[in-house]
Scaffold this active site. Structure first.
Site, mmCIF file in Angstrom:
data_model
loop_
_atom_site.group_PDB
_atom_site.id
_atom_site.type_symbol
_atom_site.label_atom_id
_atom_site.label_comp_id
_atom_site.label_asym_id
_atom_site.label_seq_id
_atom_site.Cartn_x
_atom_site.Cartn_y
_atom_site.Cartn_z
ATOM 1 N N CYS A 125 -5.382 -3.255 2.685
ATOM 2 C CA CYS A 125 -5.148 -3.007 4.108
ATOM 3 C C CYS A 125 -6.405 -3.149 4.977
ATOM 4 C CB CYS A 125 -4.495 -1.635 4.278
ATOM 5 S SG CYS A 125 -3.619 -1.436 5.867
ATOM 6 N N GLU A 167 0.845 -1.196 0.000
ATOM 7 C CA GLU A 167 0.000 0.000 0.000
ATOM 8 C C GLU A 167 0.885 1.253 0.000
ATOM 9 O OE1 GLU A 167 -3.771 1.773 2.609
ATOM 10 O OE2 GLU A 167 -2.299 0.475 3.588
ATOM 11 N N LYS A 178 -9.565 1.920 -2.586
ATOM 12 C CA LYS A 178 -9.827 1.365 -1.257
ATOM 13 C C LYS A 178 -11.201 1.813 -0.746
ATOM 14 C CE LYS A 178 -7.546 1.227 3.307
ATOM 15 N NZ LYS A 178 -6.364 1.739 4.053
#
Length: 276
Positions: free
Chosen positions: A155, A40, A114
């Protein structure tokens, strides 16, 4: 498919981080990898919105993306850019935390923003408000490649099992979870969460991670957990990169996906229910 997870300690300098990725990609390719994954915020790990405004770019202008597309084509490999921080045209000026899948021809074949924002209070000293600087994505993505279907996540997404179940039910055989995981929550939850996502879905889970203390020219420095992981569909940890930056090589046998799903076909056992 021989796969390489790049474990990095990205700073807030995109140019320096790019040099690191290029060097590590070359090392991965020399080891025979045909699929390379980065963590990330590969291009810039920073807690300063002012600094991010200065160094981040729109996708179409981003030098890291352009250079790594060229690198994927030069090496002839698939590249999963775990995410880049990129500017958007949003009126409020927030960025996107965007993952890119790049083909051996250097083409961007899939993008994922995300969805779940890391807005947490880990402790009195460690608080995050990702949504202050980044806007959440709204679309789940499964990308098709010649070697596998890939479900994309980033994540904090790992804590939301329903997303990964939806990706698997849409055909994903590999789940990508690149991360810059907090060292506190990582020590408590990282391995358990990634193994659970693999077991629940019968997918390989590939999680290249940021690690260590990240240099910052402005604002506070961050510390991340490391331990890039590759997890098999039955839940075995195939590779754990520990806490040092480097290249972690793992060989994937996609037949293990169908094998795990035949043994426990839970993806076909959903039932409607009332309540609570």
């Amino acid at each position: 498919m021989r796969t390489a997870l790049l474990q990095m300690t990205s700073s807030d300098d995109p140019a320096e981080n790019l040099k690191t990725v290029q060097r590590m990609m070359a090392e991965a390719v020399a080891s025979g990898a045909g699929f390379v994954l980065t963590p990330e915020v590969t291009n810039c790990l920073s807690g300063s919105r002012t600094h991010q405004q200065q160094v981040l770019r729109l996708e179409e202008e981003d030098p890291t993306l352009a250079a790594l597309r060229d690198a994927a084509a030069r090496h002839g490999v698939w590249l999963l850019l775990g995410s880049l921080g990129v500017k958007t045209h949003d009126a409020d000026g927030r960025f996107a935390n965007r993952q890119f899948l790049i083909s051996p021809e250097g083409d961007v074949v899939a993008r994922y923003d995300k969805i779940h924002m890391f807005d947490v209070e880990v402790s009195a000293e460690e608080t995050y408000r990702e949504s202050d600087g980044y806007r959440a994505g709204t679309r789940a993505v499964v990308a098709t490649t010649p070697f596998a279907k890939i479900g994309m996540s980033i994540c904090y997404d790992v804590r939301f099992a329903y997303l990964h179940r939806a990706l698997a039910k849409a055909g994903a055989q590999i789940l990508t979870v690149p991360a810059a995981f907090s060292h506190v929550t990582g020590a408590a939850h990282w391995h358990a969460l990634l193994r659970a996502r693999a077991i629940e879905t019968g997918c390989f889970v590939l999680a290249p991670a940021q690690t260590g203390t990240h240099p910052a020219s402005r604002g506070p420095s961050r510390r991340t957990y490391g331990h890039s992981l590759a997890v098999a569909p039955w839940g075995e940890v195939l590779a754990d990169a520990g806490t040092d930056p480097g290249v972690c090589i793992v060989d994937l046998d996609l037949e293990k996906v169908e094998e795990a799903r035949k043994r426990v076909p839970s993806l076909t056992h959903d039932r409607e229910f009332d309540g609570p």
